[in-house]
Write a protein that holds these residues in place. Structure first.
Motif, mmCIF file in Angstrom:
data_model
loop_
_atom_site.group_PDB
_atom_site.id
_atom_site.type_symbol
_atom_site.label_atom_id
_atom_site.label_comp_id
_atom_site.label_asym_id
_atom_site.label_seq_id
_atom_site.Cartn_x
_atom_site.Cartn_y
_atom_site.Cartn_z
ATOM 1 N N GLN A 6 78.923 40.279 49.024
ATOM 2 C CA GLN A 6 77.845 41.221 49.271
ATOM 3 C C GLN A 6 77.847 41.508 50.766
ATOM 4 O OE1 GLN A 6 74.582 38.866 47.692
ATOM 5 N NE2 GLN A 6 74.443 40.231 45.937
ATOM 6 N N VAL A 7 77.664 42.763 51.133
ATOM 7 C CA VAL A 7 77.689 43.159 52.538
ATOM 8 C C VAL A 7 76.356 43.814 52.899
ATOM 9 C CG1 VAL A 7 78.815 44.623 54.264
ATOM 10 C CG2 VAL A 7 80.184 43.475 52.521
ATOM 11 N N LEU A 8 75.838 43.413 54.029
ATOM 12 C CA LEU A 8 74.603 43.969 54.579
ATOM 13 C C LEU A 8 74.925 44.486 55.980
ATOM 14 C CD1 LEU A 8 71.476 44.299 54.585
ATOM 15 C CD2 LEU A 8 71.363 41.950 55.452
ATOM 16 N N VAL A 9 74.657 45.750 56.216
ATOM 17 C CA VAL A 9 74.866 46.356 57.537
ATOM 18 C C VAL A 9 73.490 46.635 58.123
ATOM 19 C CG1 VAL A 9 75.957 48.205 58.847
ATOM 20 C CG2 VAL A 9 76.974 47.452 56.679
ATOM 21 N N LEU A 10 73.203 46.023 59.256
ATOM 22 C CA LEU A 10 71.930 46.241 59.942
ATOM 23 C C LEU A 10 72.188 46.938 61.269
ATOM 24 C CD1 LEU A 10 70.093 42.827 59.408
ATOM 25 C CD2 LEU A 10 69.892 44.934 58.060
ATOM 26 N N TYR A 11 71.415 47.966 61.529
ATOM 27 C CA TYR A 11 71.436 48.659 62.815
ATOM 28 C C TYR A 11 70.172 48.219 63.548
ATOM 29 C CZ TYR A 11 74.914 51.470 60.471
ATOM 30 O OH TYR A 11 76.022 51.881 59.780
ATOM 31 N N LEU A 12 70.359 47.572 64.693
ATOM 32 C CA LEU A 12 69.231 47.005 65.433
ATOM 33 C C LEU A 12 68.861 47.877 66.628
ATOM 34 C CD1 LEU A 12 70.277 43.237 65.378
ATOM 35 C CD2 LEU A 12 68.988 44.542 63.674
ATOM 36 N N ALA A 13 67.635 47.701 67.108
ATOM 37 C CA ALA A 13 67.138 48.492 68.240
ATOM 38 C C ALA A 13 67.908 48.196 69.526
ATOM 39 C CB ALA A 13 65.649 48.248 68.434
ATOM 40 N N THR A 14 68.376 46.951 69.674
ATOM 41 C CA THR A 14 69.163 46.562 70.846
ATOM 42 C C THR A 14 70.318 45.688 70.378
ATOM 43 O OG1 THR A 14 68.058 44.463 71.346
ATOM 44 C CG2 THR A 14 67.013 46.464 72.211
ATOM 45 N N SER A 15 71.085 45.172 71.297
ATOM 46 C CA SER A 15 72.219 44.319 70.946
ATOM 47 C C SER A 15 71.796 42.887 70.618
ATOM 48 C CB SER A 15 73.237 44.297 72.087
ATOM 49 O OG SER A 15 72.653 43.758 73.255
ATOM 50 N N ALA A 16 70.520 42.555 70.770
ATOM 51 C CA ALA A 16 70.028 41.206 70.484
ATOM 52 C C ALA A 16 69.735 41.056 68.992
ATOM 53 C CB ALA A 16 68.766 40.929 71.292
ATOM 54 N N LEU A 17 70.190 39.958 68.401
ATOM 55 C CA LEU A 17 69.975 39.734 66.969
ATOM 56 C C LEU A 17 68.498 39.603 66.594
ATOM 57 C CD1 LEU A 17 72.843 37.327 65.925
ATOM 58 C CD2 LEU A 17 72.393 39.614 65.044
ATOM 59 N N ASP A 18 67.644 39.296 67.546
ATOM 60 C CA ASP A 18 66.223 39.184 67.233
ATOM 61 C C ASP A 18 65.455 40.484 67.474
ATOM 62 O OD1 ASP A 18 66.343 39.082 69.987
ATOM 63 O OD2 ASP A 18 65.118 37.275 70.189
ATOM 64 N N SER A 19 66.175 41.596 67.657
ATOM 65 C CA SER A 19 65.495 42.887 67.819
ATOM 66 C C SER A 19 65.263 43.524 66.444
ATOM 67 C CB SER A 19 66.289 43.816 68.738
ATOM 68 O OG SER A 19 67.529 44.145 68.177
ATOM 69 N N ASP A 20 64.391 44.515 66.404
ATOM 70 C CA ASP A 20 63.981 45.144 65.150
ATOM 71 C C ASP A 20 65.106 45.915 64.473
ATOM 72 O OD1 ASP A 20 61.396 44.210 65.494
ATOM 73 O OD2 ASP A 20 60.706 46.054 66.448
ATOM 74 N N VAL A 21 65.096 45.884 63.142
ATOM 75 C CA VAL A 21 66.031 46.680 62.337
ATOM 76 C C VAL A 21 65.533 48.123 62.328
ATOM 77 C CG1 VAL A 21 66.927 47.058 60.008
ATOM 78 C CG2 VAL A 21 66.713 44.733 60.896
ATOM 79 N N VAL A 22 66.440 49.076 62.638
ATOM 80 C CA VAL A 22 66.085 50.496 62.642
ATOM 81 C C VAL A 22 66.826 51.274 61.550
ATOM 82 C CG1 VAL A 22 65.414 50.505 65.072
ATOM 83 C CG2 VAL A 22 67.770 51.053 64.446
ATOM 84 N N GLY A 23 67.820 50.656 60.938
ATOM 85 C CA GLY A 23 68.564 51.271 59.848
ATOM 86 C C GLY A 23 69.369 50.211 59.129
ATOM 87 N N TRP A 24 69.758 50.479 57.876
ATOM 88 C CA TRP A 24 70.479 49.465 57.106
ATOM 89 C C TRP A 24 71.220 50.092 55.933
ATOM 90 C CZ3 TRP A 24 65.352 50.395 57.166
ATOM 91 C CH2 TRP A 24 64.749 50.755 55.979
ATOM 92 N N SER A 25 72.202 49.352 55.449
ATOM 93 C CA SER A 25 72.956 49.685 54.229
ATOM 94 C C SER A 25 73.281 48.379 53.531
ATOM 95 C CB SER A 25 74.270 50.395 54.550
ATOM 96 O OG SER A 25 74.040 51.623 55.165
ATOM 97 N N ARG A 26 73.341 48.439 52.203
ATOM 98 C CA ARG A 26 73.700 47.254 51.418
ATOM 99 C C ARG A 26 74.795 47.634 50.439
ATOM 100 N NH1 ARG A 26 68.381 43.731 50.321
ATOM 101 N NH2 ARG A 26 69.996 42.282 49.759
#
Length: 91
Positions: A4-24
């Protein structure tokens, strides 16, 4: 075993930043997620996905903008790919 693949687009390069877009994508065939099937991201941050057992396997390369293009609108830069490997014989 299926991936299973999850693609998260974050607000910044930090993993603890907010998700702004995604695909599964679900290689098990148990679900068939499509674009726009949810108004809420599956996780609030990339770190939350890690806490839930997703493994990070790729992060977008950080590239500075070219001079004069600092404010151009383009693609989402902070793209992170996560995976889970599931037993496809389980219901």
């Amino acid at each position: 075993m299926r991936q299973q693949v999850l693609v998260l687009y974050l607000a910044t390069s930090a993993l603890d930043s907010d998700v702004v877009g995604w695909s599964r994508y679900d290689g098990t065939g148990r679900t068939r997620p499509t674009t726009g099937d949810s108004d809420e991201p599956p996780y609030p941050t990339g770190l939350a996905a890690l806490h839930d057992g997703w493994r990070l396997f790729q992060a977008a390369q950080l590239l500075p903008p070219q001079s004069g293009h600092e404010y151009d609108v383009s693609f989402l830069k902070h793209e992170f790919f996560f995976e889970k490997v599931e037993d496809s014989s389980r219901p």
